[in-house]
Design a protein around this motif. Structure first.
Motif, PDB file in Angstrom:
ATOM      1  N   GLU A   1      32.315  55.154  33.608  1.00  0.00           N
ATOM      2  CA  GLU A   1      32.710  54.002  34.420  1.00  0.00           C
ATOM      3  C   GLU A   1      33.159  52.892  33.476  1.00  0.00           C
ATOM      4  N   ASN A   2      34.345  52.367  33.722  1.00  0.00           N
ATOM      5  CA  ASN A   2      34.902  51.340  32.841  1.00  0.00           C
ATOM      6  C   ASN A   2      35.355  50.105  33.606  1.00  0.00           C
ATOM      7  N   ASN A   3      36.265  50.282  34.519  1.00  0.00           N
ATOM      8  CA  ASN A   3      36.854  49.149  35.234  1.00  0.00           C
ATOM      9  C   ASN A   3      36.191  48.978  36.598  1.00  0.00           C
ATOM     10  N   THR A   4      34.938  48.529  36.587  1.00  0.00           N
ATOM     11  CA  THR A   4      34.203  48.282  37.828  1.00  0.00           C
ATOM     12  C   THR A   4      33.809  46.811  37.888  1.00  0.00           C
ATOM     13  N   ASN A   5      33.481  46.338  39.066  1.00  0.00           N
ATOM     14  CA  ASN A   5      33.084  44.934  39.219  1.00  0.00           C
ATOM     15  C   ASN A   5      31.857  44.610  38.373  1.00  0.00           C
ATOM     16  N   GLU A   6      30.902  45.533  38.349  1.00  0.00           N
ATOM     17  CA  GLU A   6      29.668  45.307  37.593  1.00  0.00           C
ATOM     18  C   GLU A   6      29.955  45.168  36.101  1.00  0.00           C
ATOM     19  N   ILE A   7      30.737  46.084  35.562  1.00  0.00           N
ATOM     20  CA  ILE A   7      31.016  46.062  34.125  1.00  0.00           C
ATOM     21  C   ILE A   7      31.922  44.888  33.764  1.00  0.00           C
ATOM     22  N   ASN A   8      32.899  44.607  34.594  1.00  0.00           N
ATOM     23  CA  ASN A   8      33.789  43.478  34.313  1.00  0.00           C
ATOM     24  C   ASN A   8      33.042  42.147  34.349  1.00  0.00           C
ATOM     25  N   ASP A   9      32.070  42.021  35.249  1.00  0.00           N
ATOM     26  CA  ASP A   9      31.270  40.796  35.288  1.00  0.00           C
ATOM     27  C   ASP A   9      30.377  40.702  34.054  1.00  0.00           C
ATOM     28  N   PHE A  10      29.886  41.846  33.593  1.00  0.00           N
ATOM     29  CA  PHE A  10      29.090  41.895  32.359  1.00  0.00           C
ATOM     30  C   PHE A  10      29.931  41.423  31.175  1.00  0.00           C
ATOM     31  N   ARG A  11      31.158  41.917  31.089  1.00  0.00           N
ATOM     32  CA  ARG A  11      32.054  41.523  30.000  1.00  0.00           C
ATOM     33  C   ARG A  11      32.415  40.043  30.091  1.00  0.00           C
ATOM     34  N   LYS A  12      32.649  39.590  31.295  1.00  0.00           N
ATOM     35  CA  LYS A  12      32.960  38.171  31.494  1.00  0.00           C
ATOM     36  C   LYS A  12      31.796  37.300  31.031  1.00  0.00           C
ATOM     37  N   GLY A  13      30.577  37.754  31.286  1.00  0.00           N
ATOM     38  CA  GLY A  13      29.394  37.017  30.836  1.00  0.00           C
ATOM     39  C   GLY A  13      29.324  36.919  29.322  1.00  0.00           C
ATOM     40  N   ILE A  14      29.698  37.998  28.629  1.00  0.00           N
ATOM     41  CA  ILE A  14      29.722  37.975  27.162  1.00  0.00           C
ATOM     42  C   ILE A  14      30.735  36.943  26.671  1.00  0.00           C
ATOM     43  N   ILE A  15      31.912  36.942  27.276  1.00  0.00           N
ATOM     44  CA  ILE A  15      32.952  35.981  26.898  1.00  0.00           C
ATOM     45  C   ILE A  15      32.454  34.552  27.104  1.00  0.00           C
ATOM     46  N   GLU A  16      31.813  34.307  28.230  1.00  0.00           N
ATOM     47  CA  GLU A  16      31.298  32.967  28.523  1.00  0.00           C
ATOM     48  C   GLU A  16      30.252  32.546  27.493  1.00  0.00           C
ATOM     49  N   LEU A  17      29.369  33.467  27.132  1.00  0.00           N
ATOM     50  CA  LEU A  17      28.334  33.154  26.144  1.00  0.00           C
ATOM     51  C   LEU A  17      28.947  32.841  24.779  1.00  0.00           C
ATOM     52  N   LEU A  18      29.994  33.558  24.418  1.00  0.00           N
ATOM     53  CA  LEU A  18      30.662  33.288  23.142  1.00  0.00           C
ATOM     54  C   LEU A  18      31.315  31.905  23.152  1.00  0.00           C
ATOM     55  N   PHE A  19      31.876  31.528  24.283  1.00  0.00           N
ATOM     56  CA  PHE A  19      32.499  30.204  24.378  1.00  0.00           C
ATOM     57  C   PHE A  19      31.463  29.085  24.299  1.00  0.00           C
ATOM     58  N   VAL A  20      30.353  29.220  25.008  1.00  0.00           N
ATOM     59  CA  VAL A  20      29.384  28.119  25.043  1.00  0.00           C
ATOM     60  C   VAL A  20      28.553  28.027  23.772  1.00  0.00           C
ATOM     61  N   SER A  21      28.466  29.117  23.011  1.00  0.00           N
ATOM     62  CA  SER A  21      27.649  29.095  21.793  1.00  0.00           C
ATOM     63  C   SER A  21      28.426  28.601  20.578  1.00  0.00           C
ATOM     64  N   GLY A  22      29.729  28.398  20.727  1.00  0.00           N
ATOM     65  CA  GLY A  22      30.548  27.870  19.637  1.00  0.00           C
ATOM     66  C   GLY A  22      31.335  26.667  20.110  1.00  0.00           C
ATOM     67  N   ASN A  23      32.241  26.213  19.270  1.00  0.00           N
ATOM     68  CA  ASN A  23      33.130  25.108  19.640  1.00  0.00           C
ATOM     69  C   ASN A  23      34.561  25.637  19.649  1.00  0.00           C
ATOM     70  N   HIS A  24      34.967  26.173  20.781  1.00  0.00           N
ATOM     71  CA  HIS A  24      36.289  26.781  20.907  1.00  0.00           C
ATOM     72  C   HIS A  24      37.199  25.842  21.703  1.00  0.00           C
ATOM     73  N   PHE A  25      37.941  25.022  20.984  1.00  0.00           N
ATOM     74  CA  PHE A  25      38.866  24.089  21.620  1.00  0.00           C
ATOM     75  C   PHE A  25      40.276  24.677  21.518  1.00  0.00           C
TER      76      PHE A  25
END
Length: 231
Positions: free
Chosen positions: A74-98
């Protein structure tokens, strides 16, 4: 002779060589699985977790998991895509990405993945960390504020003797990727440019040349990340 095997990704049957990882098998068959730490020619470690997929109801990293005959992924599912989106969000908030003022904007894989997974406002509070910026090298600026600890620079930037220019320092929340002080002053301009190109974000910037390719003409300005893979 290489043995061929069949696996299914989101119900689509594909053929690949035995010994290939799932992400390799997917990409060579026109199926995009996102990665940040994985890089051609470097041993996969599964650091970033962006390539997470599901096999038999179990989350796995596709860059470190070999494809096996009969495997159903399973690759392109709502569950996995939301998991990946969460990783992206965590990377943004833990650094200073302007992004608007970043030299890597338009070529940044993290930014491109944020667009692909439709990240608008992160669900998590921003850390706004105060991290160091090292400009001691004649060719490189190493900005810790944008580093996502993917290890690409550590794995791929070496001298002729195999010595690493970059290395981890500290542990836990203090972990940083540092440019060796002595080697950083001796690095060639060609290798410094390669370090910037290999970095998926704007943590490694080549000095003296800024915005050489105008905004609007960069890699991900017109085509989303993964479009070069997808059929």
């Amino acid at each position: 002779m290489t043995n061929k095997i069949k696996i299914k990704i989101d119900g689509k049957e594909i053929i690949t060589d035995q010994g290939k990882t799932i992400v390799e098998a997917a990409h060579e068959n026109g199926i995009f699985i996102p990665t940040l730490c994985n890089f051609a020619g470097a041993l996969p470690k599964g650091c970033c977790r962006m390539c997470t997929i599901k096999i038999n109801n179990r989350f796995m990293t596709s860059c470190t998991t070999p494809a096996a005959h009969g495997m159903e992924v399973e690759n392109n599912t709502n569950e996995i895509n939301d998991f990946r989106k969460g990783i992206i969000e965590l990377l943004f908030v833990s650094g200073n990405h302007f992004c608007p003022s970043c030299e890597k904007s338009g070529n940044c894989e993290l930014q491109a993945l944020a667009y692909r997974y439709q990240m608008m406002v992160p669900r998590f509070p921003y850390d706004f960390p105060m991290k160091s910026v090292d400009g001691s090298s004649p060719y490189i600026i190493k900005d810790q504020n944008r580093c996502i600890l993917c290890k690409r620079c550590i794995k791929t930037i070496k001298d002729d003797l195999g010595r690493h220019y970059f290395a981890f320092k500290e542990r836990g929340h203090k972990l940083e990727v540092l440019l060796d002080e002595k080697m950083g002053k001796e690095i060639s301009s060609a290798l410094a440019k390669k370090a910037m190109e290999n970095c998926p974000v704007g943590s490694i910037i080549f000095k003296e040349v800024g915005f050489e390719v105008p905004i609007g003409q960069r890699k991900y300005d017109h085509k989303p990340i993964g479009s070069e893979i997808e059929n």
